[in-house]
Design an enzyme around this catalytic site. Structure first.
Site, PDB file in Angstrom:
ATOM      1  N   ASP A 313       0.808  -1.223   0.000  1.00 53.33           N
ATOM      2  CA  ASP A 313       0.000   0.000   0.000  1.00 53.33           C
ATOM      3  C   ASP A 313       0.844   1.278   0.000  1.00 53.33           C
ATOM      4  O   ASP A 313       1.447   1.636   1.023  1.00 53.33           O
ATOM      5  CB  ASP A 313      -0.940  -0.002   1.237  1.00 53.33           C
ATOM      6  CG  ASP A 313      -2.182   0.854   1.007  1.00 53.33           C
ATOM      7  OD1 ASP A 313      -2.406   1.290  -0.140  1.00 53.33           O
ATOM      8  OD2 ASP A 313      -2.924   1.092   1.977  1.00 53.33           O
ATOM      9  N   LYS A 362      -8.174  -1.305   3.575  1.00 53.80           N
ATOM     10  CA  LYS A 362      -7.516   0.009   3.672  1.00 53.80           C
ATOM     11  C   LYS A 362      -7.483   0.479   5.128  1.00 53.80           C
ATOM     12  O   LYS A 362      -6.497   1.053   5.592  1.00 53.80           O
ATOM     13  CB  LYS A 362      -8.266   1.001   2.784  1.00 53.80           C
ATOM     14  CG  LYS A 362      -7.592   2.305   2.555  1.00 53.80           C
ATOM     15  CD  LYS A 362      -6.281   2.227   1.797  1.00 53.80           C
ATOM     16  CE  LYS A 362      -6.386   2.360   0.323  1.00 53.80           C
ATOM     17  NZ  LYS A 362      -5.100   2.448  -0.384  1.00 53.80           N
ATOM     18  N   LYS A 403      -8.135  14.148  -3.093  1.00 55.94           N
ATOM     19  CA  LYS A 403      -8.599  13.654  -1.795  1.00 55.94           C
ATOM     20  C   LYS A 403      -8.410  14.698  -0.697  1.00 55.94           C
ATOM     21  O   LYS A 403      -7.396  15.393  -0.661  1.00 55.94           O
ATOM     22  CB  LYS A 403      -7.798  12.403  -1.430  1.00 55.94           C
ATOM     23  CG  LYS A 403      -8.228  11.792  -0.117  1.00 55.94           C
ATOM     24  CD  LYS A 403      -7.401  10.592   0.231  1.00 55.94           C
ATOM     25  CE  LYS A 403      -6.071  10.985   0.823  1.00 55.94           C
ATOM     26  NZ  LYS A 403      -5.283   9.816   1.195  1.00 55.94           N
ATOM     27  N   LYS A 480       2.638   1.983   3.248  1.00 52.44           N
ATOM     28  CA  LYS A 480       1.904   2.177   4.509  1.00 52.44           C
ATOM     29  C   LYS A 480       2.048   1.015   5.479  1.00 52.44           C
ATOM     30  O   LYS A 480       2.078   1.202   6.678  1.00 52.44           O
ATOM     31  CB  LYS A 480       0.410   2.335   4.187  1.00 52.44           C
ATOM     32  CG  LYS A 480       0.017   3.735   3.795  1.00 52.44           C
ATOM     33  CD  LYS A 480      -1.449   3.991   4.071  1.00 52.44           C
ATOM     34  CE  LYS A 480      -2.349   3.729   2.899  1.00 52.44           C
ATOM     35  NZ  LYS A 480      -2.213   4.660   1.795  1.00 52.44           N
TER      36      LYS A 480
HETATM   37  P1  NAI Z   1      -8.089   3.232  -9.951  1.00 50.63           P
HETATM   38  O1  NAI Z   1      -9.355   2.619  -9.509  1.00 50.63           O
HETATM   39  O2  NAI Z   1      -8.135   4.488 -10.715  1.00 50.63           O
HETATM   40  O3  NAI Z   1      -7.248   2.201 -10.799  1.00 50.63           O
HETATM   41  C1  NAI Z   1      -7.231   0.845 -10.553  1.00 50.63           C
HETATM   42  C2  NAI Z   1      -7.269   0.121 -11.879  1.00 50.63           C
HETATM   43  O4  NAI Z   1      -7.157  -1.259 -11.624  1.00 50.63           O
HETATM   44  C3  NAI Z   1      -8.553   0.312 -12.650  1.00 50.63           C
HETATM   45  O5  NAI Z   1      -8.272   0.781 -13.948  1.00 50.63           O
HETATM   46  C4  NAI Z   1      -9.178  -1.073 -12.688  1.00 50.63           C
HETATM   47  O6  NAI Z   1      -9.873  -1.303 -13.877  1.00 50.63           O
HETATM   48  C5  NAI Z   1      -7.968  -1.940 -12.547  1.00 50.63           C
HETATM   49  N1  NAI Z   1      -8.162  -3.295 -12.029  1.00 50.63           N
HETATM   50  C6  NAI Z   1      -8.948  -3.753 -11.040  1.00 50.63           C
HETATM   51  N2  NAI Z   1      -8.769  -5.056 -10.835  1.00 50.63           N
HETATM   52  C7  NAI Z   1      -7.820  -5.442 -11.711  1.00 50.63           C
HETATM   53  C8  NAI Z   1      -7.180  -6.661 -11.982  1.00 50.63           C
HETATM   54  N3  NAI Z   1      -7.507  -7.782 -11.332  1.00 50.63           N
HETATM   55  N4  NAI Z   1      -6.236  -6.698 -12.929  1.00 50.63           N
HETATM   56  C9  NAI Z   1      -5.902  -5.581 -13.616  1.00 50.63           C
HETATM   57  N5  NAI Z   1      -6.476  -4.412 -13.416  1.00 50.63           N
HETATM   58  C10 NAI Z   1      -7.422  -4.329 -12.468  1.00 50.63           C
HETATM   59  O7  NAI Z   1      -7.226   3.419  -8.613  1.00 50.63           O
HETATM   60  P2  NAI Z   1      -5.902   4.259  -8.362  1.00 50.63           P
HETATM   61  O8  NAI Z   1      -6.275   5.569  -7.806  1.00 50.63           O
HETATM   62  O9  NAI Z   1      -5.058   4.199  -9.558  1.00 50.63           O
HETATM   63  O10 NAI Z   1      -5.255   3.428  -7.186  1.00 50.63           O
HETATM   64  C11 NAI Z   1      -4.792   2.135  -7.446  1.00 50.63           C
HETATM   65  C12 NAI Z   1      -4.529   1.381  -6.154  1.00 50.63           C
HETATM   66  O11 NAI Z   1      -3.514   2.030  -5.445  1.00 50.63           O
HETATM   67  C13 NAI Z   1      -5.742   1.297  -5.233  1.00 50.63           C
HETATM   68  O12 NAI Z   1      -5.758   0.043  -4.609  1.00 50.63           O
HETATM   69  C14 NAI Z   1      -5.442   2.349  -4.202  1.00 50.63           C
HETATM   70  O13 NAI Z   1      -6.053   2.075  -2.971  1.00 50.63           O
HETATM   71  C15 NAI Z   1      -3.938   2.216  -4.109  1.00 50.63           C
HETATM   72  N6  NAI Z   1      -3.338   3.401  -3.564  1.00 50.63           N
HETATM   73  C16 NAI Z   1      -3.467   4.604  -4.178  1.00 50.63           C
HETATM   74  C17 NAI Z   1      -2.869   5.722  -3.649  1.00 50.63           C
HETATM   75  C18 NAI Z   1      -2.943   7.054  -4.243  1.00 50.63           C
HETATM   76  O14 NAI Z   1      -2.496   7.997  -3.624  1.00 50.63           O
HETATM   77  N7  NAI Z   1      -3.475   7.219  -5.430  1.00 50.63           N
HETATM   78  C19 NAI Z   1      -2.041   5.627  -2.460  1.00 50.63           C
HETATM   79  C20 NAI Z   1      -2.070   4.332  -1.844  1.00 50.63           C
HETATM   80  C21 NAI Z   1      -2.637   3.260  -2.441  1.00 50.63           C
HETATM   81  C1  DG6 Z   2      -8.579   7.121   1.009  1.00 46.09           C
HETATM   82  O1  DG6 Z   2      -7.713   7.288   2.008  1.00 46.09           O
HETATM   83  C2  DG6 Z   2      -8.108   6.430  -0.217  1.00 46.09           C
HETATM   84  C3  DG6 Z   2      -6.809   5.748  -0.194  1.00 46.09           C
HETATM   85  O2  DG6 Z   2      -6.631   4.863  -1.249  1.00 46.09           O
HETATM   86  C4  DG6 Z   2      -5.714   6.720  -0.119  1.00 46.09           C
HETATM   87  O3  DG6 Z   2      -5.896   7.820  -0.958  1.00 46.09           O
HETATM   88  C5  DG6 Z   2      -4.389   6.173  -0.380  1.00 46.09           C
HETATM   89  O4  DG6 Z   2      -4.284   4.933   0.266  1.00 46.09           O
HETATM   90  C6  DG6 Z   2      -3.375   7.125   0.124  1.00 46.09           C
HETATM   91  O5  DG6 Z   2      -3.430   7.140   1.502  1.00 46.09           O
HETATM   92  P1  DG6 Z   2      -2.485   8.031   2.350  1.00 46.09           P
HETATM   93  O6  DG6 Z   2      -2.920   7.802   3.740  1.00 46.09           O
HETATM   94  O7  DG6 Z   2      -1.114   7.553   2.077  1.00 46.09           O
HETATM   95  O8  DG6 Z   2      -2.741   9.446   1.902  1.00 46.09           O
END
Ligand code: NAI
Ligand code: DG6
Length: 524
Positions: A313, A362, A403, A480
């Protein structure tokens, strides 16, 4: 860059009898100094300085490297890809606030410096880019590919993400349009039901199978061959999954996990399929989401195959602040008694997390991040005592990827007083996460080129050079809920995490750990 020769790529060399350079390697003899403590039984301790000698070997040839993202078509996947292309092309674009140019801000490797030492003439600090401490891959040189259950090309997916400026997107639209995610593994039960409408690019079969593992392995090999790559790193930046149930006989050992996959067991998550495929293919796999991808059987499989894994994460906005602030408060002797953390966000991640089981994954990763700092202060906290800590996440479509993270830190200070700190942190989520994705790839790749052995000079039986442990806890700064080798402590405190990263890199070129004693300025 990939074509630079080792001799010209170095910004500095180390002049020491313990460091030897050849065209292909840097060889270092390093004395690792710690303190061994014994307890006397009467509540007192004896602390004994201890020194262990190691040999480190760094492969100087910068490999042609590829990054494959699972969830490539998501907000993080499209943003990091666009960012790398924009940097590679040296782009600038207009915004309503004036022109902006491509950069790598937010990347520890590309955006921060490390003190090399003190200028022999001026006595001033000499700082160098982190990227120049060891011979690291440059992100502009990464080949990029990946998978997504949504088949949208990356230009359309970048529009869907609504993160970047139209004036930038227009300049990279052509390259992004040509990038199309490979079909992926989709087991609907693991992510929120509200994601179903984007799942139009899936391999057939909705539970684990060896065919899925083999297909992902083939995708990695094909990507490597097509791009003429020496190395590939795979990273999960797909939706947060629910936790897989830990079932004895299913995911507890490497053999059982492989059998469970063969038998189509329903507690094997897609992320674990990707981890297993990467491990068997010998490419590092990093999990950027909170779920328990690395069940015990998966960790054992990585150890068996001497393959690297890291997670869990990405630690981008709220939690990064938390792991710096709580470290500061508790180290300052202030007794933190409660942390209330609220988030609302409107991107697809938020939509997925509006489902209870995915939120729970999460919630766990966001909640355990202060444990080590609390446990370390036995003056403020009794054994087992812990501040109250709550984490709330709400889906609010209107705020999109921007966010909002609201935190209240409440602490006890001198003589029954209180300190209350309220934070309002607008985290442009994918713009914070993308540089972490890059750091994780660059550092994981670097770790594949560092080997160690017990030094032959300390009388120990000479061992062969070997890798670091399969679980790359050196990646903790970006994560994380850091995964550590089984039975070893988790460090969440941000400064300690950075210290581990920088000092291990320094050790590999025979430099002492960074210390801030600056005796040279104090002992006149
Ligand atoms: P998002 O929802 O925009 O992108 C995720 C993508 O994964 C989507 O395009 C979806 O179609 C695809 N997907 C889902 N299941 C799949 C699978 N089995 N195989 C291939 N593709 C698949 O989400 P985002 O914002 O890009 O975040 C991605 C991940 O990173 C989430 O789990 C989020 O919680 C985690 N994350 C994001 C952070 C951030 O600051 N943006 C920070 C910490 C973690
Ligand atoms: C809500 O907290 C959505 C999450 O997916 C976060 O945006 C992401 O894990 C980033 O979390 P943090 O605490 O590193 O800002």
């Amino acid at each position: 860059s990939a074509s630079t020769s080792p001799a010209t790529q170095d910004l500095f060399t180390v002049s020491s009898p313990n460091v030897a350079y050849s065209d292909s390697e840097i060889n270092t003899k390093y004395a690792y100094r710690t303190t061994s403590v014994t307890e006397n039984g009467d509540g007192k301790f004896v602390a004994t300085p201890k020194e262990t000698l190691y040999d480190f070997k760094v492969d100087r040839k910068i490999p042609k490297t590829g990054m494959m993202l699972v969830g490539w078509g998501g907000n993080n996947g499209t943003t990091v890809t666009a960012g790398i292309i924009a940097n590679r092309l040296g782009l600038s674009w207009d915004t309503r606030e004036g022109p902006r140019a491509a950069n790598y801000y937010g990347s520890v490797v590309m955006g921060s410096t490390m003190k090399l030492g003190i200028n022999a003439k001026t006595a001033e600090d000499v700082n160098i880019p982190f990227h120049k401490v060891l011979p690291m891959v440059h992100p502009n040189d990464l080949a990029i590919g990946g998978w997504d259950i949504s088949g949208m090309n990356l230009a359309a997916a970048m529009d869907r993400a609504a993160v970047l400026e139209p004036t930038l997107k227009a300049q990279i639209k052509k390259q992004m349009t040509e990038m199309v995610p490979l079909p992926s593994v989709y087991y609907p039960d693991f992510i929120a039901a509200n994601q179903e409408d984007r799942a139009d690019n899936c391999l057939s079969g909705s539970k684990a199978s060896l065919e899925h593992v083999e297909q992902i392995r083939k995708d990695i090999r094909d990507f490597k061959a097509k791009n003429g790559l020496d190395k590939v790193i795979v990273q999960w930046t797909a939706n947060t999954e629910r936790f897989a149930e830990l079932v004895p006989g299913v995911n507890d050992t490497a053999d059982n996990l492989m059998k469970a996959i063969e038998n189509g067991h329903e507690e094997v998550a897609p992320s674990t399929i990707f981890a297993v495929a990467s491990i068997l293919e010998g490419v590092p796999f990093i999990n950027g989401s909170p779920q328990n991808t690395f069940v015990a059987g998966c960790i054992e499989l990585a150890e068996k195959h001497n393959s690297f894994i890291g997670g869990d994460d990405f630690k981008s906005g709220q939690t990064k602040m938390k792991s710096a602030l709580v470290d500061f408060l508790i180290s300052a002797g202030i007794k933190l008694t409660s942390i209330a953390s609220y988030n609302h966000l409107g991107n697809n991640d938020g939509k997925n997390l509006s489902s209870q089981k995915q939120f729970r994954s999460k919630e766990i990763s966001k909640s355990n991040v202060v444990d080590d700092m609390v446990a370390a202060n036995n003056v403020l906290y009794k054994k087992g005592e812990h501040p109250d800590h709550t984490v709330v996440i709400k889906y609010m479509p209107a705020v999109g990827d921007n966010k909002r993270a609201l935190d209240e830190y409440y602490a006890e200070i001198f003589m029954g007083g209180h300190q209350t700190i309220s934070l309002f942190n607008v985290c442009e989520d994918s713009l914070l996460a993308s540089p972490l994705i890059i750091d994780l790839v660059l550092i994981a790749e670097m770790m594949t080129r560092i080997q160690w052995k017990a030094s032959s000079t300390d009388g120990a039986a000479t061992k062969e050079f070997g890798n670091f442990h399969s679980v790359l806890s050196i990646l903790s700064y970006m994560l994380k809920a850091p995964l550590t080798p089984p039975g070893t402590p988790v460090v969440n405190a941000l400064a300690k995490q950075r210290g581990a990263l920088t000092n291990i890199f320094r050790a590999c070129v025979g430099l002492e750990p960074e210390n801030d004693m600056t005796l040279e300025h104090k002992l006149f």
